[in-house]
Write an enzyme that holds these catalytic residues in place. Structure first.
Site, PDB file in Angstrom:
ATOM      1  CG  ASP A  30      14.532 -23.729 -84.873  1.00 27.09           C
ATOM      2  OD1 ASP A  30      13.546 -23.059 -85.226  1.00 27.09           O
ATOM      3  OD2 ASP A  30      14.520 -24.983 -84.821  1.00 27.09           O
ATOM      4  CG  ASN A  87       7.020 -20.015 -91.343  1.00 24.37           C
ATOM      5  OD1 ASN A  87       7.122 -19.521 -92.462  1.00 24.37           O
ATOM      6  ND2 ASN A  87       7.931 -20.844 -90.852  1.00 24.37           N
ATOM      7  CD  GLN A  94       2.026 -19.652 -86.379  1.00 24.21           C
ATOM      8  OE1 GLN A  94       1.271 -19.097 -87.176  1.00 24.21           O
ATOM      9  NE2 GLN A  94       2.198 -19.232 -85.143  1.00 24.21           N
ATOM     10  CB  SER A  95       5.076 -26.367 -86.372  1.00 24.97           C
ATOM     11  OG  SER A  95       6.336 -25.803 -86.074  1.00 24.97           O
ATOM     12  CG  HIS A 100       8.006 -18.611 -84.068  1.00 19.57           C
ATOM     13  ND1 HIS A 100       6.739 -19.071 -83.769  1.00 19.57           N
ATOM     14  CD2 HIS A 100       8.389 -19.285 -85.181  1.00 19.57           C
ATOM     15  CE1 HIS A 100       6.374 -19.975 -84.653  1.00 19.57           C
ATOM     16  NE2 HIS A 100       7.358 -20.126 -85.530  1.00 19.57           N
ATOM     17  CG  LEU A 101      11.728 -12.267 -86.817  1.00 16.44           C
ATOM     18  CD1 LEU A 101      10.973 -12.271 -88.139  1.00 16.44           C
ATOM     19  CD2 LEU A 101      12.041 -10.827 -86.388  1.00 16.44           C
TER      20      LEU A 101
HETATM   21  P1  5GP Z   1       7.342 -22.630 -87.367  1.00 19.22           P
HETATM   22  O1  5GP Z   1       7.367 -23.843 -88.232  1.00 19.22           O
HETATM   23  O2  5GP Z   1       6.181 -22.642 -86.391  1.00 19.22           O
HETATM   24  O3  5GP Z   1       7.458 -21.336 -88.099  1.00 19.22           O
HETATM   25  O4  5GP Z   1       8.674 -22.694 -86.500  1.00 19.22           O
HETATM   26  C1  5GP Z   1       8.738 -23.293 -85.239  1.00 19.22           C
HETATM   27  C2  5GP Z   1      10.202 -23.521 -84.992  1.00 19.22           C
HETATM   28  O5  5GP Z   1      10.360 -23.812 -83.625  1.00 19.22           O
HETATM   29  C3  5GP Z   1      10.785 -24.696 -85.772  1.00 19.22           C
HETATM   30  O6  5GP Z   1      11.863 -24.240 -86.579  1.00 19.22           O
HETATM   31  C4  5GP Z   1      11.226 -25.667 -84.702  1.00 19.22           C
HETATM   32  O7  5GP Z   1      12.427 -26.326 -85.016  1.00 19.22           O
HETATM   33  C5  5GP Z   1      11.361 -24.774 -83.470  1.00 19.22           C
HETATM   34  N1  5GP Z   1      11.105 -25.437 -82.222  1.00 19.22           N
HETATM   35  C6  5GP Z   1      10.041 -26.235 -81.929  1.00 19.22           C
HETATM   36  N2  5GP Z   1      10.116 -26.661 -80.658  1.00 19.22           N
HETATM   37  C7  5GP Z   1      11.257 -26.110 -80.139  1.00 19.22           C
HETATM   38  C8  5GP Z   1      11.869 -26.197 -78.856  1.00 19.22           C
HETATM   39  O8  5GP Z   1      11.387 -26.861 -77.939  1.00 19.22           O
HETATM   40  N3  5GP Z   1      13.030 -25.513 -78.678  1.00 19.22           N
HETATM   41  C9  5GP Z   1      13.588 -24.764 -79.684  1.00 19.22           C
HETATM   42  N4  5GP Z   1      14.737 -24.143 -79.394  1.00 19.22           N
HETATM   43  N5  5GP Z   1      13.022 -24.664 -80.901  1.00 19.22           N
HETATM   44  C10 5GP Z   1      11.878 -25.330 -81.132  1.00 19.22           C
END
Ligand code: 5GP
Ligand code: ZN
Length: 115
Positions: A30, A87, A94-95, A100-101
């Site tokens: 991440d 998420n 969820q962003s 993703h896990l």
């Molecule tokens: P969510 O909040 O959707 O469950 O988690 C998305 C995750 O993706 C976040 O922890 C964020 O830091 C990570 N993330 C977002 N964009 C990128 C990226 O371009 N590269 C990597 N390696 N991680 C990312």
């Protein structure tokens, strides 16, 4: 999905520190870790979230968990412990809309995640 960051990471079109890749899944660090170890395991195929999973995805989903487990061992989390988190949707924060896990560990975590 040309504008999906995780699809682009899977295809090697966006940079990431990749830990594992096979025919079905890709695992990478991440970019904004919340714990000392923070890895994401994603399907290579674009699936938005747990809500969009279908019966035919069961094997792939099991494989995601087994890859996460193998990485937890490799990254020395087996004894100290870790969390595996999906998420799903707005309330969960969820962003990125590509399944993703999260594999998180390396420090003691509170029961609840607070902002
Ligand atoms: P969510 O909040 O959707 O469950 O988690 C998305 C995750 O993706 C976040 O922890 C964020 O830091 C990570 N993330 C977002 N964009 C990128 C990226 O371009 N590269 C990597 N390696 N991680 C990312
Ligand atoms: Zn995608």
């Amino acid at each position: 999905m040309d504008n999906c960051i995780f699809c682009n990471i899977v295809r090697g079109l966006a940079p990431a520190k990749i830990l594992h890749q096979d025919d079905e899944v890709t695992a990478f660090y991440d970019s904004h870790p919340i714990t000392p170890v923070h890895v994401l395991i994603v399907p290579n195929r674009h699936i938005v979230s747990v809500n969009q999973l279908e019966a035919k995805d069961e094997n792939m989903l099991g494989h995601m968990v087994m890859v996460a487990r193998a990485l937890a061992i490799t990254l020395n989390l087996k004894e100290s412990g870790y969390r595996l988190v999906f998420n799903t949707g707005p309330d969960a924060g969820q962003s990125v809309n590509h399944l993703h896990l999260h594999l998180i560990g390396g420090r003691r975590m509170p029961f609840r995640f607070e902002e």
